[in-house]
Scaffold this motif. Structure first.
Motif, PDB file in Angstrom:
ATOM      1  N   THR A 182     -10.448   0.734   1.860  1.00 13.04           N
ATOM      2  CA  THR A 182     -10.108   0.731   0.440  1.00 13.04           C
ATOM      3  C   THR A 182      -8.664   1.183   0.339  1.00 13.04           C
ATOM      4  OG1 THR A 182     -12.354   1.250  -0.225  1.00 13.04           O
ATOM      5  CG2 THR A 182     -10.624   1.763  -1.810  1.00 13.04           C
ATOM      6  N   GLU A 183      -7.849   0.429  -0.373  1.00 13.73           N
ATOM      7  CA  GLU A 183      -6.461   0.851  -0.500  1.00 13.73           C
ATOM      8  C   GLU A 183      -5.934   0.568  -1.900  1.00 13.73           C
ATOM      9  OE1 GLU A 183      -4.390  -1.264   2.584  1.00 13.73           O
ATOM     10  OE2 GLU A 183      -3.908  -2.918   1.255  1.00 13.73           O
ATOM     11  N   THR A 184      -4.902   1.307  -2.236  1.00 14.75           N
ATOM     12  CA  THR A 184      -4.251   1.113  -3.536  1.00 14.75           C
ATOM     13  C   THR A 184      -2.903   0.463  -3.304  1.00 14.75           C
ATOM     14  OG1 THR A 184      -5.379   3.013  -4.484  1.00 14.75           O
ATOM     15  CG2 THR A 184      -3.355   2.288  -5.589  1.00 14.75           C
TER      16      THR A 184
ATOM     17  N   THR B  63      -0.612  -1.059 -10.456  1.00 15.64           N
ATOM     18  CA  THR B  63      -1.283  -0.707  -9.200  1.00 15.64           C
ATOM     19  C   THR B  63      -2.700  -1.250  -9.254  1.00 15.64           C
ATOM     20  OG1 THR B  63      -2.114   1.410 -10.009  1.00 15.64           O
ATOM     21  CG2 THR B  63       0.030   1.443  -8.940  1.00 15.64           C
ATOM     22  N   GLU B  64      -3.265  -1.475  -8.093  1.00 20.40           N
ATOM     23  CA  GLU B  64      -4.641  -1.973  -8.041  1.00 20.40           C
ATOM     24  C   GLU B  64      -5.306  -1.414  -6.790  1.00 20.40           C
ATOM     25  OE1 GLU B  64      -6.788  -6.254  -7.767  1.00 20.40           O
ATOM     26  OE2 GLU B  64      -4.962  -6.161  -8.959  1.00 20.40           O
ATOM     27  N   THR B  65      -6.548  -0.952  -6.947  1.00 17.09           N
ATOM     28  CA  THR B  65      -7.301  -0.447  -5.798  1.00 17.09           C
ATOM     29  C   THR B  65      -8.377  -1.459  -5.445  1.00 17.09           C
ATOM     30  OG1 THR B  65      -6.884   1.840  -6.447  1.00 17.09           O
ATOM     31  CG2 THR B  65      -8.736   1.454  -4.956  1.00 17.09           C
TER      32      THR B  65
ATOM     33  N   SER C 277       0.829  -1.199   0.000  1.00 19.75           N
ATOM     34  CA  SER C 277       0.000   0.000   0.000  1.00 19.75           C
ATOM     35  C   SER C 277       0.868   1.256   0.000  1.00 19.75           C
ATOM     36  CB  SER C 277      -0.889  -0.040   1.246  1.00 19.75           C
ATOM     37  OG  SER C 277      -1.534   1.180   1.404  1.00 19.75           O
TER      38      SER C 277
ATOM     39  N   GLN D 290       0.698  -1.001  -4.752  1.00 23.08           N
ATOM     40  CA  GLN D 290       1.671  -0.940  -5.836  1.00 23.08           C
ATOM     41  C   GLN D 290       2.406  -2.275  -5.824  1.00 23.08           C
ATOM     42  OE1 GLN D 290       3.765   2.503  -4.429  1.00 23.08           O
ATOM     43  NE2 GLN D 290       2.396   3.904  -5.517  1.00 23.08           N
TER      44      GLN D 290
END
Ligand SMILES: CC(C)(COP(=O)(O)OP(=O)(O)OC[C@H]1O[C@@H](n2cnc3c(N)ncnc32)[C@H](O)[C@@H]1OP(=O)(O)O)[C@@H](O)C(=O)NCCC(=O)NCCS
Length: 153
Positions: A141-143, A123-125, A102, A145
């Motif tokens: 909710t997090e993004t 990256t993915e959220t 994150s 890398q």
């Protein structure tokens, strides 16, 4: 931590790990079930008879270390590094391993970069709920890398 060892969880160890979890967490048994179904390798770090950390190596589509966590009072003694190294040994036949980190976790990212992980650009959220050590539930909710390390085959 002279007695530190990291190994695949076996059935007889699930109850020992679950005893340290909040009641509703059910993480050890559900992760062990996923390992039994061939979906992941459930790696647990032990200091003697005490579980002190864990991580899951998911196989698809690229081997990825997920949910790396070390007991708060056991951090900064090499446990996290030992779990990453064990995951790399499992993933070695595939030639590479990924870890998602994150953006708000620079400490973990620093550890991975020191161990040779480099950004993939992906990256993915995503959103998920989890039960914290005190039993409280959280939705976040997090993004992430994604970092990659090439492994000698
Ligand atoms: C991120 C996490 C897994 C790292 O675990 P850890 O056991 O503390 O990791 P290590 O001890 O191997 O390395 C952490 C630090 O301790 C240092 N260290 C390693 N071995 C050491 C030892 N024997 N003695 C003293 N320090 C040591 C490392 O140099 C590193 O230093 P840094 O903070 O400057 O990067 C842990 O902090 C954690 O569970 N955090 C909460 C969950 C989380 O963020 N997970 C990662 C999701 S991507």
């Amino acid at each position: 931590m002279a007695t530190l060892s990291v190994r695949r969880c076996v059935a007889a160890e699930v109850a020992v790990i679950a005893a340290g979890e909040p009641e509703e967490k059910n993480y050890a048994s559900s992760t062990f079930a996923r390992q039994s179904a061939g979906e992941c390798v459930y790696l647990v770090a032990w200091d003697g008879a005490e579980p002190v950390g864990s991580g899951e190596l998911e196989w698809a589509p690229i081997p990825e270390l997920k949910n790396l966590q070390v007991a708060p009072d056991r951090r900064s003694h090499g446990v996290g590094t030992a779990i990453v190294v064990a995951a790399e040994a499992e993933a070695a036949p595939f030639g590479r391993i990924w870890i998602g980190v994150s953006a708000d976790n620079p400490g973990a990212r620093r550890l991975y970069e020191r161990l040779g992980y480099r950004p993939t650009g992906r990256t993915e959220t995503f959103s998920y709920t989890y039960v914290a050590a005190d039993g409280s539930k959280h939705s976040i909710t997090e993004t992430a890398q994604y970092l990659e390390k090439r492994l000698p085959g």
